[in-house]
Design a protein around this motif. Structure first.
Motif, PDB file in Angstrom:
ATOM      1  N   THR A   1     135.687  24.514 -72.191  1.00  0.00           N
ATOM      2  CA  THR A   1     135.868  23.320 -71.368  1.00  0.00           C
ATOM      3  C   THR A   1     136.954  22.480 -71.986  1.00  0.00           C
ATOM      4  O   THR A   1     137.079  22.424 -73.213  1.00  0.00           O
ATOM      5  CB  THR A   1     134.577  22.492 -71.294  1.00  0.00           C
ATOM      6  OG1 THR A   1     134.053  22.370 -72.615  1.00  0.00           O
ATOM      7  CG2 THR A   1     133.542  23.129 -70.399  1.00  0.00           C
ATOM      8  N   GLU A   2     137.721  21.830 -71.133  1.00  0.00           N
ATOM      9  CA  GLU A   2     138.774  20.964 -71.663  1.00  0.00           C
ATOM     10  C   GLU A   2     138.126  19.649 -72.092  1.00  0.00           C
ATOM     11  O   GLU A   2     137.291  19.091 -71.370  1.00  0.00           O
ATOM     12  CB  GLU A   2     139.853  20.715 -70.615  1.00  0.00           C
ATOM     13  CG  GLU A   2     140.957  19.824 -71.165  1.00  0.00           C
ATOM     14  CD  GLU A   2     142.292  20.036 -70.472  1.00  0.00           C
ATOM     15  OE1 GLU A   2     142.309  20.600 -69.377  1.00  0.00           O
ATOM     16  OE2 GLU A   2     143.318  19.619 -71.043  1.00  0.00           O
ATOM     17  N   THR A   3     138.498  19.192 -73.279  1.00  0.00           N
ATOM     18  CA  THR A   3     137.936  17.955 -73.784  1.00  0.00           C
ATOM     19  C   THR A   3     138.615  16.784 -73.093  1.00  0.00           C
ATOM     20  O   THR A   3     139.840  16.711 -73.054  1.00  0.00           O
ATOM     21  CB  THR A   3     138.150  17.868 -75.305  1.00  0.00           C
ATOM     22  OG1 THR A   3     137.743  19.110 -75.862  1.00  0.00           O
ATOM     23  CG2 THR A   3     137.349  16.746 -75.917  1.00  0.00           C
ATOM     24  N   GLY A   4     137.820  15.915 -72.509  1.00  0.00           N
ATOM     25  CA  GLY A   4     138.358  14.791 -71.734  1.00  0.00           C
ATOM     26  C   GLY A   4     139.248  13.875 -72.547  1.00  0.00           C
ATOM     27  O   GLY A   4     139.122  13.776 -73.763  1.00  0.00           O
ATOM     28  N   ARG A   5     140.197  13.241 -71.812  1.00  0.00           N
ATOM     29  CA  ARG A   5     141.129  12.367 -72.506  1.00  0.00           C
ATOM     30  C   ARG A   5     140.598  10.949 -72.616  1.00  0.00           C
ATOM     31  O   ARG A   5     139.873  10.506 -71.778  1.00  0.00           O
ATOM     32  CB  ARG A   5     142.454  12.333 -71.731  1.00  0.00           C
ATOM     33  CG  ARG A   5     143.192  13.610 -71.956  1.00  0.00           C
ATOM     34  CD  ARG A   5     144.411  13.762 -71.040  1.00  0.00           C
ATOM     35  NE  ARG A   5     144.921  15.098 -71.145  1.00  0.00           N
ATOM     36  CZ  ARG A   5     145.797  15.464 -72.083  1.00  0.00           C
ATOM     37  NH1 ARG A   5     146.256  14.611 -72.960  1.00  0.00           N
ATOM     38  NH2 ARG A   5     146.208  16.701 -72.139  1.00  0.00           N
TER      39      ARG A   5
ATOM     40  N   GLY B   1     149.158  18.555 -77.814  1.00  0.00           N
ATOM     41  CA  GLY B   1     148.646  19.544 -76.871  1.00  0.00           C
ATOM     42  C   GLY B   1     147.332  19.172 -76.237  1.00  0.00           C
ATOM     43  O   GLY B   1     146.783  18.097 -76.468  1.00  0.00           O
ATOM     44  N   ARG B   2     146.832  20.108 -75.402  1.00  0.00           N
ATOM     45  CA  ARG B   2     145.559  19.890 -74.730  1.00  0.00           C
ATOM     46  C   ARG B   2     144.417  20.333 -75.635  1.00  0.00           C
ATOM     47  O   ARG B   2     144.552  21.288 -76.386  1.00  0.00           O
ATOM     48  CB  ARG B   2     145.538  20.701 -73.425  1.00  0.00           C
ATOM     49  CG  ARG B   2     146.554  20.211 -72.402  1.00  0.00           C
ATOM     50  CD  ARG B   2     146.784  21.264 -71.336  1.00  0.00           C
ATOM     51  NE  ARG B   2     145.592  21.473 -70.511  1.00  0.00           N
ATOM     52  CZ  ARG B   2     145.451  22.493 -69.659  1.00  0.00           C
ATOM     53  NH1 ARG B   2     146.428  23.386 -69.552  1.00  0.00           N
ATOM     54  NH2 ARG B   2     144.377  22.606 -68.938  1.00  0.00           N
ATOM     55  N   PHE B   3     143.318  19.640 -75.521  1.00  0.00           N
ATOM     56  CA  PHE B   3     142.146  19.973 -76.343  1.00  0.00           C
ATOM     57  C   PHE B   3     141.143  20.765 -75.517  1.00  0.00           C
ATOM     58  O   PHE B   3     140.799  20.378 -74.407  1.00  0.00           O
ATOM     59  CB  PHE B   3     141.469  18.688 -76.854  1.00  0.00           C
ATOM     60  CG  PHE B   3     142.104  18.137 -78.103  1.00  0.00           C
ATOM     61  CD1 PHE B   3     143.462  18.275 -78.344  1.00  0.00           C
ATOM     62  CD2 PHE B   3     141.325  17.470 -79.042  1.00  0.00           C
ATOM     63  CE1 PHE B   3     144.044  17.765 -79.501  1.00  0.00           C
ATOM     64  CE2 PHE B   3     141.898  16.953 -80.186  1.00  0.00           C
ATOM     65  CZ  PHE B   3     143.261  17.096 -80.429  1.00  0.00           C
ATOM     66  N   PHE B   4     140.709  21.879 -76.050  1.00  0.00           N
ATOM     67  CA  PHE B   4     139.656  22.659 -75.404  1.00  0.00           C
ATOM     68  C   PHE B   4     138.494  22.834 -76.370  1.00  0.00           C
ATOM     69  O   PHE B   4     138.706  22.952 -77.581  1.00  0.00           O
ATOM     70  CB  PHE B   4     140.181  24.055 -75.009  1.00  0.00           C
ATOM     71  CG  PHE B   4     141.147  24.016 -73.877  1.00  0.00           C
ATOM     72  CD1 PHE B   4     140.696  24.009 -72.550  1.00  0.00           C
ATOM     73  CD2 PHE B   4     142.528  24.003 -74.115  1.00  0.00           C
ATOM     74  CE1 PHE B   4     141.599  23.982 -71.500  1.00  0.00           C
ATOM     75  CE2 PHE B   4     143.433  23.967 -73.066  1.00  0.00           C
ATOM     76  CZ  PHE B   4     142.970  23.947 -71.754  1.00  0.00           C
ATOM     77  N   THR B   5     137.293  22.855 -75.808  1.00  0.00           N
ATOM     78  CA  THR B   5     136.134  23.139 -76.649  1.00  0.00           C
ATOM     79  C   THR B   5     135.567  24.498 -76.280  1.00  0.00           C
ATOM     80  O   THR B   5     135.356  24.801 -75.117  1.00  0.00           O
ATOM     81  CB  THR B   5     135.050  22.065 -76.474  1.00  0.00           C
ATOM     82  OG1 THR B   5     135.580  20.847 -76.970  1.00  0.00           O
ATOM     83  CG2 THR B   5     133.804  22.418 -77.271  1.00  0.00           C
ATOM     84  N   ILE B   6     135.407  25.329 -77.289  1.00  0.00           N
ATOM     85  CA  ILE B   6     134.856  26.669 -77.086  1.00  0.00           C
ATOM     86  C   ILE B   6     133.418  26.644 -77.608  1.00  0.00           C
ATOM     87  O   ILE B   6     133.191  26.274 -78.756  1.00  0.00           O
ATOM     88  CB  ILE B   6     135.629  27.716 -77.919  1.00  0.00           C
ATOM     89  CG1 ILE B   6     137.147  27.539 -77.718  1.00  0.00           C
ATOM     90  CG2 ILE B   6     135.163  29.112 -77.607  1.00  0.00           C
ATOM     91  CD1 ILE B   6     137.946  28.316 -78.753  1.00  0.00           C
ATOM     92  N   SER B   7     132.492  27.019 -76.753  1.00  0.00           N
ATOM     93  CA  SER B   7     131.135  27.157 -77.274  1.00  0.00           C
ATOM     94  C   SER B   7     130.685  28.571 -76.997  1.00  0.00           C
ATOM     95  O   SER B   7     130.871  29.087 -75.903  1.00  0.00           O
ATOM     96  CB  SER B   7     130.212  26.118 -76.640  1.00  0.00           C
ATOM     97  OG  SER B   7     129.574  26.652 -75.527  1.00  0.00           O
ATOM     98  N   PHE B   8     130.140  29.191 -77.991  1.00  0.00           N
ATOM     99  CA  PHE B   8     129.644  30.551 -77.781  1.00  0.00           C
ATOM    100  C   PHE B   8     128.289  30.671 -78.428  1.00  0.00           C
ATOM    101  O   PHE B   8     128.023  30.182 -79.506  1.00  0.00           O
ATOM    102  CB  PHE B   8     130.619  31.593 -78.327  1.00  0.00           C
ATOM    103  CG  PHE B   8     131.091  31.330 -79.717  1.00  0.00           C
ATOM    104  CD1 PHE B   8     132.155  30.473 -79.935  1.00  0.00           C
ATOM    105  CD2 PHE B   8     130.464  31.926 -80.798  1.00  0.00           C
ATOM    106  CE1 PHE B   8     132.593  30.229 -81.224  1.00  0.00           C
ATOM    107  CE2 PHE B   8     130.915  31.682 -82.074  1.00  0.00           C
ATOM    108  CZ  PHE B   8     131.978  30.825 -82.284  1.00  0.00           C
ATOM    109  N   SER B   9     127.398  31.298 -77.677  1.00  0.00           N
ATOM    110  CA  SER B   9     126.029  31.335 -78.144  1.00  0.00           C
ATOM    111  C   SER B   9     125.385  32.677 -77.843  1.00  0.00           C
ATOM    112  O   SER B   9     124.188  32.797 -77.832  1.00  0.00           O
ATOM    113  CB  SER B   9     125.228  30.215 -77.482  1.00  0.00           C
ATOM    114  OG  SER B   9     125.321  30.350 -76.086  1.00  0.00           O
TER     115      SER B   9
END
Lengths: 343, 219
Positions: free
Chosen positions: A339-343, A268-276
């Motif tokens: 953000t989607e993590t680059g390939r 699948g696609r990788f996404f990075t979630i950042s919450f602050s």
């Protein structure tokens, strides 16, 4: 007026022999430390932070620049006046530096002897301080009979004896195990909150900063390369030095081989979630994805508590129809960045 | 046995004299050594009252006089003794010479022991606003007290050794008694009796020093 003001402070150590060159330990540092805050200075060994703290209480004379405490230019005082100022600044050390020839109570009494407090008053104050640090039973013990954490608590009691408004902690927890470190940091927090003492913490451990500091300055090669609120520096470190320190406590994004290994293990696609933000959490993202019927896996990251505020950086692997993923991610409210993590 | 009884009174008198010479020599030399040794310690590079010129001077004086064999030192110092104690011979001159020699010897012992005090505790005291004299009095000397006691014990025994050659300047005491009446007159009983008394005194001094040091060091 800031409690401590450093203006273009420089310290150059003259070389020991002619072949060596002079060492600039502190290089044009300007900082304001506000009354009542816990201010941390972090840096690797040799960055100049221990020298910096010794310039604040005048243990080392500055080469140039001004150090002011409560508006008094401590860096320009003659010896006797400087000593009087030093009596109002407490200091604790990595190796505690208690007097082996004195009992715990007599160690705590030492600064009171220096300022000339009468005996009866001295004894009452010592008892009060040992009570505050929880070592009333150890008054008659000698330093070598105490554990490291207890010795540091004696060091703190001693540093507070003459009722300073400023406490300098030079790597105060570096010789202690994690549990004892937490105890000592708790005590420093109490000193700050209950007694209103401004605390300056010198450390190379990011955990220490995360636990106690309101603001932090990052030092590298004698310079302050970055400073700001602890939360700011943790969540958005600007300089490579700060980023390296932050990475020791906050798990950074996967890169290179680590990322490749994760990709091999997860489809699948990788996404990075950042919450602050205070209200934001990973649950909102997970809920939205689940409602959209999208399958996902948490593959990397963690959630940290920085001075009571949450900060998280999570990487997820998502499988499902492209539109459903996009729709689900669009529903996530403010405070969360995806953000989607680059390939 | 009867011979021993015969010499006993004189042996006692000479023991008393020796103890007096050693006692006064240690008192004056001990105080002098403490002052000079502390002076060396505080004026050295990085010391609490760093004074390179003064240190160089003190160091030179100590290094010049300390290695001189005491028997030669005592003879050479005679004119100075005449000036200071009014006589170049007898026990006062011997005590003068011993005090001076002990000052130089003890100065080094004191300096060495003070150097071993953790600079961190001195820095801690400075951070609390303590002045140099207070730091010497309340930090440096108390922190070094254990090794200092052992160092002074060592010095007492060296001074006992010095007192044995007091006879050179017409001084008396056990050492002189053993040499003049024992060795030179082939009276082994006197030589050996004096020797036994000296050994016993040295043992007692060492024992006392050890006990005191242990009490100070708490180990």
């Amino acid at each position: 007026m800031p409690h401590v003001r450093l203006d273009e402070v420089t310290k150059v150590f003259r070389p020991r022999s002619r072949r060596d060159s002079p060492v600039t330990a502190v290089d044009r540092v300007s900082l304001d430390i506000e009354r009542g805050e816990v201010f941390a200075v972090i840096g690797y060994s040799g960055a100049g932070k221990s020298t910096l703290v010794r310039l604040i209480n005048g243990l080392e004379p500055v080469t140039s620049g001004v150090v002011e405490i409560d508006g008094v230019p401590i860096s320009a005082l003659p010896a006797r006046a400087l000593r009087r100022q030093q009596q109002g600044i407490g200091m604790i050390f990595q190796r505690f530096h208690l007097l082996r020839s004195r009992t715990v109570a007599k160690n705590v009494a030492y600064p009171l002897e220096v300022v000339g407090t009468p005996r009866a008053e001295r004894e009452a104050r010592v008892a009060e301080l040992l009570e505050f640090v929880g070592l009333a039973q150890k008054a008659a013990a000698y330093p070598e009979q105490l554990s490291g954490g207890q010795q540091q608590r004696v060091g703190i009691a001693r540093a507070l004896a003459a009722k300073p408004s400023l406490l300098l902690a030079d790597e105060a927890t570096s010789a202690l195990d994690p549990e004892t470190t937490a105890e000592v940091l708790d005590l420093l927090g109490r000193v700050n909150r209950e007694l209103g003492v401004t605390v300056v913490v010198i450390t190379h451990e990011m955990e220490v900063v995360a636990q106690v500091a309101d603001r932090v300055a990052v030092m590298d090669a004698g310079r302050v390369v970055e400073h700001g609120s602890t939360y700011e520096v943790f969540t958005a470190p600007q300089t490579p030095t700060a980023q390296r320190f932050v990475r020791t406590v906050v798990r950074a994004l996967p890169e290179g081989e680590e990322l490749a290994a994760l990709r091999a293990a997860h489809e699948g696609r990788f996404f990075t979630i950042s919450f602050s933000d205070a209200g934001a959490s990973e649950a909102r993202v997970f809920g939205a994805l689940a409602r959209a019927g999208v399958d996902f896996n948490l593959v990397h990251g963690g959630v940290d508590d920085i001075r009571g505020r949450v900060y998280g950086l999570l990487t997820i692997a998502v499988r499902g129809p492209e539109e459903a993923v996009a729709a689900a991610l669009a529903q996530v409210g403010p405070g969360v960045q995806i953000t989607e993590t680059g390939r | 046995m009867s011979e021993l009884l015969e010499i006993a009174p004189e042996l006692a008198v000479q023991t008393g004299i020796m103890l007096q010479i050693v006692g006064l020599g240690m008192l004056i030399g001990g105080a002098g050594g403490l002052v000079v040794g502390t002076g060396l310690y505080v004026t050295r590079h990085g010391g609490i009252l760093a004074q390179p010129v003064l240190f160089w001077l003190l160091n030179l004086v100590v290094n010049t006089f300390r290695p001189i064999p005491f028997i030669i030192f005592m003879a050479a110092i005679q004119p100075l003794a005449r000036l200071v104690v009014g006589t170049g011979i007898g026990n006062p001159a011997a005590i003068f010479a011993i005090s001076l020699a002990a000052t130089f010897g003890i100065a080094r012992i004191v300096e060495q022991n003070l150097v071993s005090v953790d600079p961190g505790v001195i820095e801690a005291a400075r951070a609390m606003g303590a002045g140099p004299w207070r730091i010497i009095r309340t930090v440096v000397l108390p922190e070094a007290l254990g090794p200092l006691v052992l160092g002074y014990t060592f010095a007492v025994i060296a001074v006992v050794d010095m007192s044995a050659v007091a006879g050179l300047l017409g001084g008396t005491g056990l050492g002189n008694y053993a040499i003049t009446y024992g060795y030179r007159q082939f009276d082994d009983l006197i030589t050996w009796s004096a020797l036994v008394v000296i050994v016993v005194i040295v043992q007692l001094v060492q024992l006392l020093g050890n006990v005191l040091a242990r009490r100070v060091l708490r180990r």
